[in-house]
Design an enzyme around this catalytic site. Structure first.
Site, PDB file in Angstrom:
ATOM      1  N   THR A  13       0.822  -1.209   0.000  1.00  0.00           N
ATOM      2  CA  THR A  13       0.000   0.000   0.000  1.00  0.00           C
ATOM      3  C   THR A  13       0.855   1.258   0.000  1.00  0.00           C
ATOM      4  O   THR A  13       0.726   2.123  -0.874  1.00  0.00           O
ATOM      5  CB  THR A  13      -0.904  -0.007   1.261  1.00  0.00           C
ATOM      6  OG1 THR A  13      -1.639  -1.224   1.281  1.00  0.00           O
ATOM      7  CG2 THR A  13      -1.863   1.166   1.277  1.00  0.00           C
ATOM      8  N   VAL A  14       1.758   1.364   0.967  1.00  0.00           N
ATOM      9  CA  VAL A  14       2.542   2.603   1.089  1.00  0.00           C
ATOM     10  C   VAL A  14       3.610   2.677  -0.009  1.00  0.00           C
ATOM     11  O   VAL A  14       3.827   3.735  -0.614  1.00  0.00           O
ATOM     12  CB  VAL A  14       3.185   2.715   2.493  1.00  0.00           C
ATOM     13  CG1 VAL A  14       3.954   4.015   2.625  1.00  0.00           C
ATOM     14  CG2 VAL A  14       2.110   2.625   3.576  1.00  0.00           C
ATOM     15  N   LYS A 105       7.122   1.392  12.556  1.00  0.00           N
ATOM     16  CA  LYS A 105       7.001   1.748  13.975  1.00  0.00           C
ATOM     17  C   LYS A 105       7.239   0.560  14.894  1.00  0.00           C
ATOM     18  O   LYS A 105       7.748   0.717  16.001  1.00  0.00           O
ATOM     19  CB  LYS A 105       5.635   2.368  14.252  1.00  0.00           C
ATOM     20  CG  LYS A 105       4.457   1.520  13.807  1.00  0.00           C
ATOM     21  CD  LYS A 105       3.854   2.011  12.523  1.00  0.00           C
ATOM     22  CE  LYS A 105       2.951   0.954  11.922  1.00  0.00           C
ATOM     23  NZ  LYS A 105       1.950   1.466  11.021  1.00  0.00           N
ATOM     24  N   ILE A 136       0.628  13.359   9.027  1.00  0.00           N
ATOM     25  CA  ILE A 136       0.842  14.462   9.985  1.00  0.00           C
ATOM     26  C   ILE A 136       2.331  14.567  10.336  1.00  0.00           C
ATOM     27  O   ILE A 136       2.918  13.597  10.814  1.00  0.00           O
ATOM     28  CB  ILE A 136       0.046  14.245  11.287  1.00  0.00           C
ATOM     29  CG1 ILE A 136      -1.442  14.016  10.988  1.00  0.00           C
ATOM     30  CG2 ILE A 136       0.225  15.423  12.230  1.00  0.00           C
ATOM     31  CD1 ILE A 136      -2.256  13.625  12.220  1.00  0.00           C
ATOM     32  N   LYS A 205       3.701   3.581  18.107  1.00  0.00           N
ATOM     33  CA  LYS A 205       3.863   4.972  17.676  1.00  0.00           C
ATOM     34  C   LYS A 205       4.102   5.888  18.877  1.00  0.00           C
ATOM     35  O   LYS A 205       4.943   6.798  18.810  1.00  0.00           O
ATOM     36  CB  LYS A 205       2.619   5.415  16.897  1.00  0.00           C
ATOM     37  CG  LYS A 205       2.467   4.683  15.565  1.00  0.00           C
ATOM     38  CD  LYS A 205       1.058   4.877  15.003  1.00  0.00           C
ATOM     39  CE  LYS A 205       0.886   4.226  13.643  1.00  0.00           C
ATOM     40  NZ  LYS A 205      -0.519   4.187  13.237  1.00  0.00           N
ATOM     41  N   GLY A 302      -3.258   4.959   5.172  1.00  0.00           N
ATOM     42  CA  GLY A 302      -3.594   4.928   3.740  1.00  0.00           C
ATOM     43  C   GLY A 302      -2.384   5.231   2.886  1.00  0.00           C
ATOM     44  O   GLY A 302      -1.365   5.760   3.358  1.00  0.00           O
TER      45      GLY A 302
HETATM   46  N1  HSE Z   1      -2.602   0.498  10.668  1.00  0.00           N
HETATM   47  C1  HSE Z   1      -2.218   1.848  10.865  1.00  0.00           C
HETATM   48  C2  HSE Z   1      -3.455   2.640  11.254  1.00  0.00           C
HETATM   49  C3  HSE Z   1      -1.623   2.404   9.603  1.00  0.00           C
HETATM   50  O1  HSE Z   1      -4.572   2.127  11.125  1.00  0.00           O
HETATM   51  O2  HSE Z   1      -3.313   3.743  11.716  1.00  0.00           O
HETATM   52  C4  HSE Z   1      -0.809   3.627   9.841  1.00  0.00           C
HETATM   53  O3  HSE Z   1       0.315   3.375  10.633  1.00  0.00           O
END
Ligand code: HSE
Length: 434
Positions: A13-14, A105, A136, A205, A302
């Site tokens: 995805t990323v 993370k 962000i 995180k 996303g």
């Molecule tokens: N799985 C994470 C979330 C993706 O839903 O925030 C972003 O780190």
């Protein structure tokens, strides 16, 4: 124009978002870096898997050495996830002087000491903005925007999937599994979604932010972590009746030299900014001793939002790499001697609490509940009893407490949950009025 050669690990995805952003914004990025940023190599678990985007000049392999052993590669972008291989990729890239960008993370939190010490030792250019809160730029805010402040608090909604589920449950009355399925479809969830719903991703995180905000290395295992899987629609409904929204919060603060950090569902007053953060959006509140509170809000998950943070790091680090000026160290500390910091034990934390008892509706029950709470120094701020749905069945008695010590609440509930009139284990959710 000088070409910056990039090797990318992971084209999910990323990774796909990064490929697209470098392509779509290529001219803009040339103007901003004075270089041409080109992905030449990718390493993925399944090289023959078709991708939903054009690979262009990217050569794909399943062997990490395809990138790591190539002296021509200037920048490594690690978007694979997982800990073991990702750690090897980072450590080897530091040794060979490659600039490193990661969104991992889990790795940074669980191996904070090893990774950050190695980064300092090798004077690595390391960017990890994409690891926390998607688009962000929260790491940049702490390291640069608040570089002159003592940070007193970091808190926020930093998991898009969990927030999406809680929002769907409270606003659309959707059930947990259905909401999770939708979050997965939209590409928000982790490969293992238990990380999202059990609070682990939020904890990863938060720990990364704590290391920067409070200057040192924290032990991930010490961070209290509780997810949203036990939240029931009835709790969302009762909380709403009292003017609260239930959010999965990560919160850390420094009080008198001690650092408290925790991740759990929290009742947030509905007039607070964090209460109106809905869906996959994230928000982070930072307080500096001079700045006061700052809240940053944006898309936390996303493809495109997370790619945005990766590419921002790329621009920033390529500028540093090319000019060798204004380095910003990984944790914002100049010293290579990273300090180990202890977290305050959860038992010592003070909070307000929502306690939902499921009890038989008979004489003396309320008196017994309040007696046990009182004997543990827990003072009640308000209460409500929900009438029975079926004749003779248990009823819900909900207490909101004043500030109490976590240890006292845990002990009181241990005692109460053994009493014969308790029909189901008591639901306890912490309340954060601040
Ligand atoms: N799985 C994470 C979330 C993706 O839903 O925030 C972003 O780190």
């Amino acid at each position: 124009l000088k070409q910056i050669k990039i090797g990318i690990f992971g084209l999910g995805t990323v990774g796909g978002g990064v490929v697209e952003q470098l392509r779509e914004n290529r001219e803009l990025l040339k103007a901003r870096t004075g270089t041409d940023l080109v992905i030449l190599k990718a390493v993925v678990a399944n090289p023959s898997k078709p991708r939903p985007f054009d690979l262009g000049p990217i050569e794909v392999s399943g062997d990490p050495n395809f990138i790591l052993d190539d002296p021509e590669i200037d920048v490594v972008i690690e978007l694979m996830g997982g800990v073991t291989l990702a750690k090897e990729i980072l450590l080897r890239s530091f040794v060979s002087g490659k600039t490193v960008i990661t969104a991992n993370k889990a790795l940074l939190a669980e191996c904070a000491e090893e990774v950050f010490e190695a980064a300092y030792e090798h004077h690595a250019l390391l960017g990890f903005e994409a690891a926390v809160a998607g688009a962000i730029p929260v790491i940049r805010v702490i390291k640069e925007g608040l570089a002159g402040d003592r940070i007193t608090e970091v808190s926020g909604i930093i998991n898009g999937t969990a927030n999406y589920i809680l929002t769907s449950m409270s606003k659309k009355g959707e059930d947990f599994q259905k909401a999770l399925g939708k979050a997965q479809e939209k590409g928000y969830a982790e490969a293992d979604p238990t990380f999202d719903v059990e609070g682990v991703d939020t904890a990863h995180k938060l720990l990364v932010l704590m290391c920067i905000a409070f200057g040192g290395i924290f032990d991930f295992k010490e961070l209290y972590t509780e997810g949203i899987t036990k939240i029931e629609p009835v709790d969302i409904e009762i909380a709403a009746g009292f003017g609260y929204v239930i959010k999965l919060l990560g919160k850390a603060k420094e009080v008198g030299g001690k650092v408290e950090g925790r991740v759990h569902p929290t009742l947030v007053p509905e007039d607070q900014m964090l209460a109106s953060v809905d869906g996959a959006f994230n928000a982070v509140k930072l307080s500096g001793n001079f700045s006061g509170p700052i809240v940053s809000y944006g898309r936390g998950a996303g493809a495109r939002p997370t790619a945005s943070a990766v590419v921002a790091d790329l621009v920033s680090l390529v500028r540093q790499r090319e000019s060798e000026t204004s380095p910003v160290p990984p944790l914002s500390l100049m010293s290579e001697k990273l300090k180990h910091r202890k977290l305050m034990p959860m038992a010592e934390v003070l909070s307000e609490y929502y306690l939902r008892f499921s009890v038989e509706d008979k004489v003396g029950v309320l008196a017994e509940l309040t007696r046990v709470l009182g004997s543990h120094n827990i003072s009640i701020a308000s209460m409500i009893q929900r009438s029975r749905s079926e004749e003779g069945g248990p009823v819900f008695v909900v207490f909101f407490t004043h500030e109490a010590l976590e240890r006292d609440v845990v002990e009181a509930l241990k005692t109460l949950d053994q009493l014969p009139f308790i029909a189901q284990p008591t639901r306890m959710i912490r309340v954060d009025p601040s």
